[in-house]
Scaffold this motif. Sequence first.
Motif, PDB file in Angstrom:
ATOM      1  N   SER A   1      56.644  54.492  47.685  1.00 56.88           N
ATOM      2  CA  SER A   1      57.325  53.780  46.606  1.00 56.88           C
ATOM      3  C   SER A   1      58.831  53.810  46.799  1.00 56.88           C
ATOM      4  O   SER A   1      59.506  52.775  46.757  1.00 56.88           O
ATOM      5  CB  SER A   1      56.961  54.401  45.253  1.00 56.88           C
ATOM      6  OG  SER A   1      57.724  53.821  44.220  1.00 56.88           O
TER       7      SER A   1
ATOM      8  N   GLY B   1      55.689  50.519  41.312  1.00 53.39           N
ATOM      9  CA  GLY B   1      54.263  50.570  41.567  1.00 53.39           C
ATOM     10  C   GLY B   1      53.621  51.659  40.708  1.00 53.39           C
ATOM     11  O   GLY B   1      54.302  52.363  39.956  1.00 53.39           O
TER      12      GLY B   1
ATOM     13  N   ASP C   1      58.969  44.337  42.641  1.00 57.65           N
ATOM     14  CA  ASP C   1      58.350  45.641  42.796  1.00 57.65           C
ATOM     15  C   ASP C   1      58.771  46.259  44.128  1.00 57.65           C
ATOM     16  O   ASP C   1      59.517  45.650  44.904  1.00 57.65           O
ATOM     17  CB  ASP C   1      56.832  45.569  42.639  1.00 57.65           C
ATOM     18  CG  ASP C   1      56.116  44.924  43.818  1.00 57.65           C
ATOM     19  OD1 ASP C   1      56.751  44.636  44.851  1.00 57.65           O
ATOM     20  OD2 ASP C   1      54.892  44.709  43.716  1.00 57.65           O
TER      21      ASP C   1
ATOM     22  N   ASP D   1      55.905  47.056  35.727  1.00 55.67           N
ATOM     23  CA  ASP D   1      55.312  45.739  35.550  1.00 55.67           C
ATOM     24  C   ASP D   1      54.772  45.552  34.138  1.00 55.67           C
ATOM     25  O   ASP D   1      54.541  44.429  33.694  1.00 55.67           O
ATOM     26  CB  ASP D   1      54.224  45.480  36.590  1.00 55.67           C
ATOM     27  CG  ASP D   1      53.072  46.454  36.526  1.00 55.67           C
ATOM     28  OD1 ASP D   1      53.182  47.493  35.837  1.00 55.67           O
ATOM     29  OD2 ASP D   1      52.045  46.191  37.179  1.00 55.67           O
TER      30      ASP D   1
ATOM     31  N   HIS E   1      60.237  47.625  39.790  1.00 56.42           N
ATOM     32  CA  HIS E   1      58.956  48.259  39.474  1.00 56.42           C
ATOM     33  C   HIS E   1      58.529  49.120  40.667  1.00 56.42           C
ATOM     34  O   HIS E   1      58.398  48.608  41.781  1.00 56.42           O
ATOM     35  CB  HIS E   1      57.912  47.184  39.189  1.00 56.42           C
ATOM     36  CG  HIS E   1      56.506  47.686  39.101  1.00 56.42           C
ATOM     37  ND1 HIS E   1      56.149  48.802  38.360  1.00 56.42           N
ATOM     38  CD2 HIS E   1      55.359  47.217  39.673  1.00 56.42           C
ATOM     39  CE1 HIS E   1      54.844  48.999  38.486  1.00 56.42           C
ATOM     40  NE2 HIS E   1      54.345  48.062  39.266  1.00 56.42           N
TER      41      HIS E   1
END
Length: 224
Positions: free
Chosen positions: A195, A177, A216, A132, A175
């Motif tokens: 994730s 995280g 994400d 991000d 993304h």
Amino acid sequence: MSAVLITGANRGIGLEFVRQYAADGWTVHACCRAPDKADALNALSGDIRVHKLDVSDFAAIGELAQSITDPLDVVVANAGVGGGDVGEFGAINYDAFAKLLAINTLAPVATLEAFAPHLKKTKGKFAAISSDLGSISRSSGMAPGYSTSKAALNMAMKAYAARLVGEGVAVAPLHPGWVKTDMGGDAAPVPPADSVSGLRQRISEMQATASPKYRDFSGAELPW
């Protein structure tokens, strides 16, 4: 049987990708710089084929692509570096900055270019692990070198998605995280398993389009 290739597969998110895909019965091509030292990777079970690859060696990426003749359903460009040695403004280490861009931006492009023929056979998917921090509209000036490398990666993925849409290949940045890995640190709130589980779901949802979404691991869309 489905097949996936993962770069940076010896630790963190990459290792978890290998673990989860292999557990689900995929053939996994796991790439890392030193397979003989990748103890955690070598200990995993499943149809895992470990390849020696330094993604900063673009010629080696091409050579690996030539040596793998089977089609691939998914390629995950996961290998990356944090860029902490780029230095602060006023004392930027440009050699380190160039290396950061080579690994975080150019290596995924080289990986996409080298393995596009494999993905065209399956109308497969190419996921680049971004951040991000690569969102230009949300930039706060944090980690400018790393952020620049990921913003450039996002641009490259969006641009090349348009080149490959006609071949049925889906391309997008994702993304993961803030993940509890060596790079993310112990304070990170997201376990690697969560994730990667989310990222795999996002990859399964990817469609070939000239306008890919930047999302994400949870599915939230991020601004470019």
